[in-house]
Design a protein around this motif. Structure first.
Motif, PDB file in Angstrom:
ATOM      1  N   TYR A 152       0.828  -0.969   0.014  1.00 55.58           N
ATOM      2  CA  TYR A 152       0.023   0.043  -0.157  1.00 55.58           C
ATOM      3  C   TYR A 152       0.929   1.193  -0.079  1.00 55.58           C
ATOM      4  N   ARG A 153       1.877   1.325   1.064  1.00 53.25           N
ATOM      5  CA  ARG A 153       2.571   2.493   1.047  1.00 53.25           C
ATOM      6  C   ARG A 153       3.481   2.814  -0.380  1.00 53.25           C
ATOM      7  N   TRP A 154       3.964   1.516  -0.960  1.00 53.40           N
ATOM      8  CA  TRP A 154       4.710   1.781  -2.040  1.00 53.40           C
ATOM      9  C   TRP A 154       4.011   2.257  -3.125  1.00 53.40           C
ATOM     10  N   LYS A 155       2.792   1.395  -3.467  1.00 57.00           N
ATOM     11  CA  LYS A 155       2.038   2.081  -4.308  1.00 57.00           C
ATOM     12  C   LYS A 155       1.442   3.333  -4.408  1.00 57.00           C
ATOM     13  N   THR A 156       1.173   3.677  -3.173  1.00 63.79           N
ATOM     14  CA  THR A 156       0.827   5.033  -2.823  1.00 63.79           C
ATOM     15  C   THR A 156       1.692   6.039  -3.262  1.00 63.79           C
ATOM     16  N   MET A 157       2.995   5.743  -2.710  1.00 61.20           N
ATOM     17  CA  MET A 157       3.968   6.659  -3.176  1.00 61.20           C
ATOM     18  C   MET A 157       4.425   6.755  -4.690  1.00 61.20           C
ATOM     19  N   GLN A 158       3.874   5.537  -5.440  1.00 64.66           N
ATOM     20  CA  GLN A 158       4.203   5.596  -6.905  1.00 64.66           C
ATOM     21  C   GLN A 158       2.940   6.327  -7.536  1.00 64.66           C
ATOM     22  N   GLY A 159       2.029   6.972  -6.611  1.00 56.69           N
ATOM     23  CA  GLY A 159       1.096   8.056  -7.036  1.00 56.69           C
ATOM     24  C   GLY A 159      -0.088   7.010  -7.379  1.00 56.69           C
ATOM     25  N   TYR A 160      -0.441   5.940  -6.990  1.00 56.22           N
ATOM     26  CA  TYR A 160      -1.874   5.410  -7.222  1.00 56.22           C
ATOM     27  C   TYR A 160      -2.529   5.501  -6.187  1.00 56.22           C
ATOM     28  N   TYR A 161      -3.960   5.406  -6.482  1.00 53.28           N
ATOM     29  CA  TYR A 161      -5.184   5.073  -5.478  1.00 53.28           C
ATOM     30  C   TYR A 161      -5.471   3.772  -5.257  1.00 53.28           C
ATOM     31  N   VAL A 162      -5.265   3.414  -4.090  1.00 52.97           N
ATOM     32  CA  VAL A 162      -5.761   2.008  -3.329  1.00 52.97           C
ATOM     33  C   VAL A 162      -6.828   2.175  -2.505  1.00 52.97           C
ATOM     34  N   PRO A 163      -7.835   1.537  -2.448  1.00 50.75           N
ATOM     35  CA  PRO A 163      -8.946   1.432  -1.652  1.00 50.75           C
ATOM     36  C   PRO A 163      -8.517   0.328  -0.525  1.00 50.75           C
ATOM     37  N   PHE A 164      -7.386   0.778   0.457  1.00 47.91           N
ATOM     38  CA  PHE A 164      -7.102   0.026   1.456  1.00 47.91           C
ATOM     39  C   PHE A 164      -7.818  -0.072   2.603  1.00 47.91           C
ATOM     40  N   TRP A 165      -9.127  -0.647   2.303  1.00 52.07           N
ATOM     41  CA  TRP A 165      -9.989  -0.655   3.405  1.00 52.07           C
ATOM     42  C   TRP A 165     -10.115  -2.123   4.082  1.00 52.07           C
ATOM     43  N   ALA A 166     -10.259  -1.948   5.515  1.00 45.90           N
ATOM     44  CA  ALA A 166     -10.466  -3.043   6.205  1.00 45.90           C
ATOM     45  C   ALA A 166     -11.586  -3.919   6.085  1.00 45.90           C
ATOM     46  N   GLY A 167     -11.846  -5.288   6.547  1.00 47.18           N
ATOM     47  CA  GLY A 167     -12.586  -6.032   6.264  1.00 47.18           C
ATOM     48  C   GLY A 167     -12.730  -7.104   7.550  1.00 47.18           C
ATOM     49  N   TRP A 168     -13.796  -7.615   7.940  1.00 50.17           N
ATOM     50  CA  TRP A 168     -13.950  -8.516   9.152  1.00 50.17           C
ATOM     51  C   TRP A 168     -14.747  -9.863   8.628  1.00 50.17           C
ATOM     52  N   ASP A 169     -14.305 -10.969   8.786  1.00 46.39           N
ATOM     53  CA  ASP A 169     -14.946 -12.270   8.769  1.00 46.39           C
ATOM     54  C   ASP A 169     -15.730 -12.369  10.018  1.00 46.39           C
ATOM     55  N   CYS A 170     -17.034 -12.366   9.980  1.00 45.45           N
ATOM     56  CA  CYS A 170     -17.665 -12.206  11.346  1.00 45.45           C
ATOM     57  C   CYS A 170     -18.555 -13.501  11.594  1.00 45.45           C
ATOM     58  N   GLN A 171     -19.001 -14.249  10.736  1.00 48.15           N
ATOM     59  CA  GLN A 171     -19.706 -15.504  10.609  1.00 48.15           C
ATOM     60  C   GLN A 171     -19.293 -16.632  10.779  1.00 48.15           C
ATOM     61  N   GLY A 172     -19.952 -17.918  10.931  1.00 46.51           N
ATOM     62  CA  GLY A 172     -19.565 -19.251  10.719  1.00 46.51           C
ATOM     63  C   GLY A 172     -19.101 -19.866  11.773  1.00 46.51           C
ATOM     64  N   LEU A 173     -18.785 -21.109  11.622  1.00 45.87           N
ATOM     65  CA  LEU A 173     -18.346 -22.148  12.501  1.00 45.87           C
ATOM     66  C   LEU A 173     -16.896 -21.467  13.407  1.00 45.87           C
ATOM     67  N   PRO A 174     -16.210 -20.980  12.937  1.00 53.75           N
ATOM     68  CA  PRO A 174     -15.101 -20.474  13.774  1.00 53.75           C
ATOM     69  C   PRO A 174     -15.504 -19.884  14.892  1.00 53.75           C
ATOM     70  N   VAL A 175     -16.537 -18.718  14.460  1.00 52.50           N
ATOM     71  CA  VAL A 175     -17.045 -17.866  15.486  1.00 52.50           C
ATOM     72  C   VAL A 175     -18.105 -18.598  16.323  1.00 52.50           C
ATOM     73  N   GLU A 176     -18.631 -19.654  15.831  1.00 54.97           N
ATOM     74  CA  GLU A 176     -19.694 -20.081  16.566  1.00 54.97           C
ATOM     75  C   GLU A 176     -18.894 -21.013  17.813  1.00 54.97           C
ATOM     76  N   LEU A 177     -18.124 -21.525  17.095  1.00 58.55           N
ATOM     77  CA  LEU A 177     -17.526 -22.640  18.240  1.00 58.55           C
ATOM     78  C   LEU A 177     -16.705 -21.934  19.375  1.00 58.55           C
ATOM     79  N   GLU A 178     -16.125 -20.700  18.985  1.00 58.84           N
ATOM     80  CA  GLU A 178     -15.511 -19.777  20.158  1.00 58.84           C
ATOM     81  C   GLU A 178     -16.498 -19.507  21.218  1.00 58.84           C
ATOM     82  N   VAL A 179     -17.719 -19.107  20.335  1.00 59.28           N
ATOM     83  CA  VAL A 179     -18.832 -18.599  21.558  1.00 59.28           C
ATOM     84  C   VAL A 179     -19.412 -19.780  22.184  1.00 59.28           C
ATOM     85  N   GLU A 180     -19.417 -20.851  21.626  1.00 59.89           N
ATOM     86  CA  GLU A 180     -19.988 -22.042  22.331  1.00 59.89           C
ATOM     87  C   GLU A 180     -18.996 -22.225  23.627  1.00 59.89           C
ATOM     88  N   LYS A 181     -17.855 -22.275  23.333  1.00 54.43           N
ATOM     89  CA  LYS A 181     -16.692 -22.336  24.270  1.00 54.43           C
ATOM     90  C   LYS A 181     -16.927 -21.416  25.529  1.00 54.43           C
TER      91      LYS A 181
END
Ligand SMILES: [Zn+2]
Ligand SMILES: [Zn+2]
Length: 1010
Positions: A79-108
């Protein structure tokens, strides 16, 4: 002492490189000045192009560890490299919230053991709330880790995979699949985890580490041939419970089968396995009494032995002519066991296909906990694998058991809960990705993977092209948007909340979200028969959820602009995970053989210092937030990138952090500090004293030209290596430039020039600053994507301090481009010769134990003319580096040089002779330099700036001889140590001062400075 600078003022670099302090301060600078947001704005407004990006969302079911941040460092670097080269990059976060891994954690967290208990004790509504609470807890940890590590990802623009707006867009993929006939319900044998109580996709079954060595029964048994008294089929299995669902025996059509007489019985098995099996069964007396082809056995019946225990089996046999008959199949392996395979279409994939082909009913009497249902007769209510023992016992009772041992073998377990998986035929929903495999392969071939091994691994996995089971029997996930009429079976798919509300006959009160249990309360009226339609009670595979991100996380307009994205990087295990589902879903969405990403770098694992996998049970997981309280983010980032290739396993060892990685950054820091202090002292003005100015005034020396030339080469190679994702080699080149070229070779040649404040040589000093400004600033920009804190601090306290018209942050700078005009191959060649000859002179010294800092009077170089010419051009530098007063050049060795008192060393065609004789003058000078070095070290230790001028330096406990030798060099020493006077004493006693002891060869000397 007269201080030229105030120390510790705010905009000053401290004498010591203390990265933790510097990083806290820099972080504050970024945050107080919204640098991250301004950077995004800047490139959004004016750019050289747009490079799409979609975040591979971390699952919010645990604390971020160093392995996660190896990948995040690579993302931020890009990101920092391409930005310095003058590009626009939508470096936006994202979170995986659902599914078995989360369910099992909460069951525990809730202390429930399985899904049944969960639904009974907690209920769906509360469970959903608890899942949301849990992800928010982990979300805070991740945001903090990003902040500490200096990852410039936009947290406000993050996507969340559980939000209605995301789910609605995820449903569009299913709609497209539905329209293309790629989304269907079907019975299929799926891997099922009894612990998680859901099926898994075939990608999940192949997950790294999911295969474990387990112990299973190893059973030889026999089924009697129908209508015969003493002929049996000999069969082997490791899963006795599958005999309950047995419906056929399979043999290979081309193989030869033997009839083996054992006692009074005839056993049928494949000919080539008779001897090994008999040996294994420890049967010595047997006889092959005949052979038949596999083909000829087809249609032969056998007595299924448990008709009494499982009455349903008798019913099946009555209804279907092929049940409990021998079939022939090419998949039968005749190299292991007996070559007679019993078939349970309800529990095996191949068996399932064999039955389907022949229209044999699939017998799968299991409930969600993999317990037998009423159809399994006596076995009702029993967990499948618990039936193993009973089956063995029943075979024994019936005289059908031949041998019951155990075997240790690799067996797939659940990647989350590590329960042994069971294969079950179930009603599921599928994306028929097998039908579009050609398009998927074509899309995958177009992607750039940087390295061959992960590419091959990915492509060979994709080539399997199995249908994708996307239904999950869980709670916290995207609801499957299919409603089914309970009366006529008619199905309908909805793809938006609006459509859902329009069609609804019944719906929950008030506002509701697109999750269970609320969405289950929506019913439709069947258009066909007027019956009630209920939602099919599944949620989607969580990999479908995250794989939908290129479309689901953007608006239509953004999707057009950013997808296909430019570059993604995720861990190696995402071959079967996100990289796979992104691709499959995108081909479905667009209907084209296109990938949603143009390039994908798979990163290697990160392990502990001993090369063990990090795991909770070993207690060796390195948590990012904890480690960054103690260790520098820059040093960690540099280490993660520099240690090995991005695809290799990185054994993370905190002890290594303080060694080379710290030294490299520390060297850059101190070089920058050395530069700024001297430059300020001489009122260097970078906009006046430019390189062009220095060249015009003819102030640049060979060493400067060489340094500038090497910089062009370094910049070019570095950028090229970033492009090919060889981060380790990229940084190795930069490191070499800082340590070897700048610090070890160049700076020593100019140090003496900068030491003086003589007005006569001011312009030359300004030319050196012009060179260092250009070189160090370029290096700082090049380092920025890897070590952003240090680079920002240097940028502020060195470059912006000297030139306030520079951009506000180093991140707003443009990426350095190599300048062909500054490349000078001739100078580079001469310097190669120079360094070679210098090091040859060191070898000659070594032969006579002459220290490098002892000046010598004469040197003779014997070499071909070209070498001699080159050395003559850089003679000043050569003499200085070699620490010799005069040099003679010769094509042939002069006779005097082979006389007494001369030492020499040879390499190739070059030979160097040194006159080892040291007169009083040379001895005195050598002694003075030894002492001056110690005074300089002491100055530094006591916190004096290089530009501070000392009042006095006193040297005590010197013997008379030394004082006599030193006397002629006192003035030179004053210059060297920057003192108004240097005083030599035989005793310490006379003055009451603080003395610092130091060792000089075998003597003790005392120094005092004021
Ligand atoms: Zn499981
Ligand atoms: Zn209907």
């Amino acid at each position: 002492m007269t201080a030229k600078f105030k120390t510790n003022s705010e905009n000053q670099l401290n004498p010591n490189y203390n990265p933790l302090e510097l990083e806290t301060e820099t972080r504050q600078f970024w945050e107080n000045n919204s640098i991250q947001h301004k950077l995004e704005e800047l490139r959004q407004k004016s750019n050289n192009g747009v490079l799409g990006f979609v975040e591979g969302p971390p699952t919010l079911n645990g604390i971020p560890h160093i392995g996660h941040y190896r990948g995040r460092t690579m993302k931020d670097l890009r990101y920092r490299w391409k930005t310095m080269q003058g590009y626009y990059v939508p470096f936006w976060a994202g979170w995986d919230c659902q599914g078995l891994p989360v369910e099992l954690e909460v069951e525990k967290l809730l202390g429930v053991k399985n899904k049944r208990e969960l639904l009974e004790k907690v209920g769906q509504e509360r469970f959903i709330q608890e899942c949301k609470k849990a992800i928010m807890k982990y979300h805070r940890e991740w945001v903090e880790a990003d902040r500490k590590l200096g990852v410039f990802i936009n947290q406000e623009k993050a996507y969340w995979t559980y939000k209605d707006e995301y789910i609605e867009r995820e449903w569009q993929y299913l709609k497209r699949a539905w329209e293309q006939g790629l989304f269907e319900e079907g019975h299929y044998v799926v891997a099922y985890c009894p612990g998680c109580q859901t099926s898994l996709s075939s990608a999940e079954v192949g997950y790294e580490d999911s295969y474990k060595i387990v112990e299973d029964p190893s059973l030889y048994f026999k089924f009697r041939q129908a209508g015969s008294a003493d002929t049996y089929f000999l069969v082997w299995t490791t899963m006795p419970f599958t005999l309950v669902t047995d419906t056929m025996l399979a043999v290979h059509p081309e193989a030869e089968y033997a009839k083996v007489k054992v006692g009074q019985e005839i056993w049928i098995m494949v000919r080539q396995r008779v001897e090994p099996v008999m040996q294994e069964l420890k049967i010595d007396e047997y006889e092959i009494v005949g052979t038949v082809s596999g083909k000829s056995l087809e249609g032969t019946g056998y007595d299924f032995p448990f008709k009494d225990l499982v009455p349903k089996q008798a019913e099946l046999e009555q209804k279907h002519p092929l049940v409990h008959k021998v079939i022939t199949e090419d998949f039968v392996d005749v190299d292991t066991a007996t070559g007679v395979v019993h078939q349970s279409p309800g529990n095996g994939e191949e068996d399932f296909f064999a039955a389907q082909k022949r229209n044999i009913p699939i017998f799968a009497p299991f409930d969600d906990e993999v317990k037998f249902t009423g159809d399994a007769g006596t076995f009702k209510g029993m967990f499948a694998r618990d039936a193993d023992k009973i089956v063995v016992e029943e075979l024994r009772k019936r005289g059908l058991l031949v041998s019951a041992e155990t075997v240790k073998h690799e067996y797939p377990t659940c990647w989350r809960s590590h329960h042994k998986l069971v294969w079950l035929a179930r009603k599921e929903y599928f994306l028929r990705t097998d039908k579009i495999n050609a398009k998927v392969m074509e899309a995958a071939e177009k992607v750039r993977y940087f390295y061959d091994s992960p590419k091959n691994r990915f492509l060979s996995f994709l080539r399997e092209g199995k249908p994708w089971c996307i239904s999950r029997e869980r709670v916290w996930g995207t609801p499957l948007p299919v409603w089914r009429c309970e009366k006529c079976g008619e199905k309908t798919l909805v793809s938006t909340k609006k459509e859902l509300l329009e069609k609804a006959e019944q719906k929950p009160q008030g506002d509701f979200e697109l999750h269970k249990p609320w969405v289950d309360r929506v019913t439709f009226k069947c258009q066909k028969c007027g019956g009630t339609m209920y939602r099919e009670d599944f949620v989607l595979d969580t990999w479908h959820n995250s794989g939908a991100s290129p479309y689901a996380r953007f608006t239509d307009e953004e999707f057009e602009k950013f997808v296909p994205v430019d570059y993604l990087t995720e861990a190696m295990d995402q071959t079967r995970g996100w990289a796979n589902t992104l691709l499959l879903e995108y081909v479905i969405l667009t209907g084209k053989p296109e990938s949603p990403y143009k390039a994908f770098l798979f990163q290697g694992l990160t392990q502990d210092a001993k090369g063990r996998k990090m795991s909770k049970s070993l207690g060796n997981v390195i948590e990012v937030n904890k480690i960054l309280e103690k260790y520098s983010a820059d040093v960690c980032r540099f280490y993660l990138l520099r240690k090995c290739s991005p695809i290799d396993v990185n054994d993370f060892d905190t002890q290594e952090l303080s060694r080379r990685p710290y030294q490299v950054l520390s060297t850059l820091y101190h070089l920058s500090r050395f530069f700024v202090q001297n430059a300020e002292f001489d009122s260097f003005n970078p906009s006046v004293h430019t390189l062009e100015w220095a060249a015009r005034e003819d102030l640049l020396k060979q060493a400067d030209l060489w340094l500038l030339s090497r910089l062009q080469e370094t910049t070019e190679a570095y950028t090229a290596k970033l492009d090919t994702c060889e981060f380790n080699f990229a940084l190795a080149g930069l490191e070499d430039y800082v340590i070897e070229v700048l610090s070890r070779l160049y700076v020593p040649t100019v140090r003496k020039e900068l030491w003086t404040d003589d007005q006569q040589t001011l312009n030359r000093r300004l030319a050196v600053y012009a060179t260092l400004w250009h070189v160090l600033k370029t290096i700082t920009l090049l380092f920025n994507p890897a070590t952003p804190y240090l680079c920002e601090a240097l940028y502020q306290k060195v470059y912006r301090k000297l030139d306030s018209t520079l951009p506000v942050s180093v991140n707003f700078e443009n990426w350095p481009k190599p300048d062909g005009k500054l490349r000078n191959k001739n100078v580079e060649e001469s310097f190669k010769t120079l360094f070679k000859s210098t090091s040859l002179s060191y070898s000659a010294r070594q032969n006579a134990k002459l220290k490098r800092r002892w000046p010598l009077s004469r040197m003779v170089v014997v070499a071909p003319e070209k070498t001699l010419d080159t050395l003559e051009k850089v003679e000043d530098l050569f003499l200085e580096l070699a620490n010799v007063k005069t040099v003679e050049y010769a094509l042939q060795a002069p006779t005097y040089a082979s006389g007494e008192g001369w030492v020499s060393a040879t390499e190739g065609e070059t030979q160097i002779f040194l006159d080892s004789h040291r007169d009083e003058g040379l001895l005195g000078e050598g002694l003075m330099r030894d002492l001056a070095r110690r005074v300089q070290a002491l100055r530094k230790e006591l916190g004096y700036l290089p530009t501070d001028v000392l009042e006095a330096v006193r040297l005590a406990e010197l013997d008379d001889e030394s004082i006599r030798l030193l006397q002629p060099y006192v003035e030179e020493m004053q210059d060297l140590v920057r003192a108004e006077k240097v005083q030599l004493q035989s005793k310490r006693g006379e003055t009451k001062t603080e003395w610092h002891e130091c060792q000089l060869d075998d003597k003790k000397v005392y120094i005092n400075i004021t």
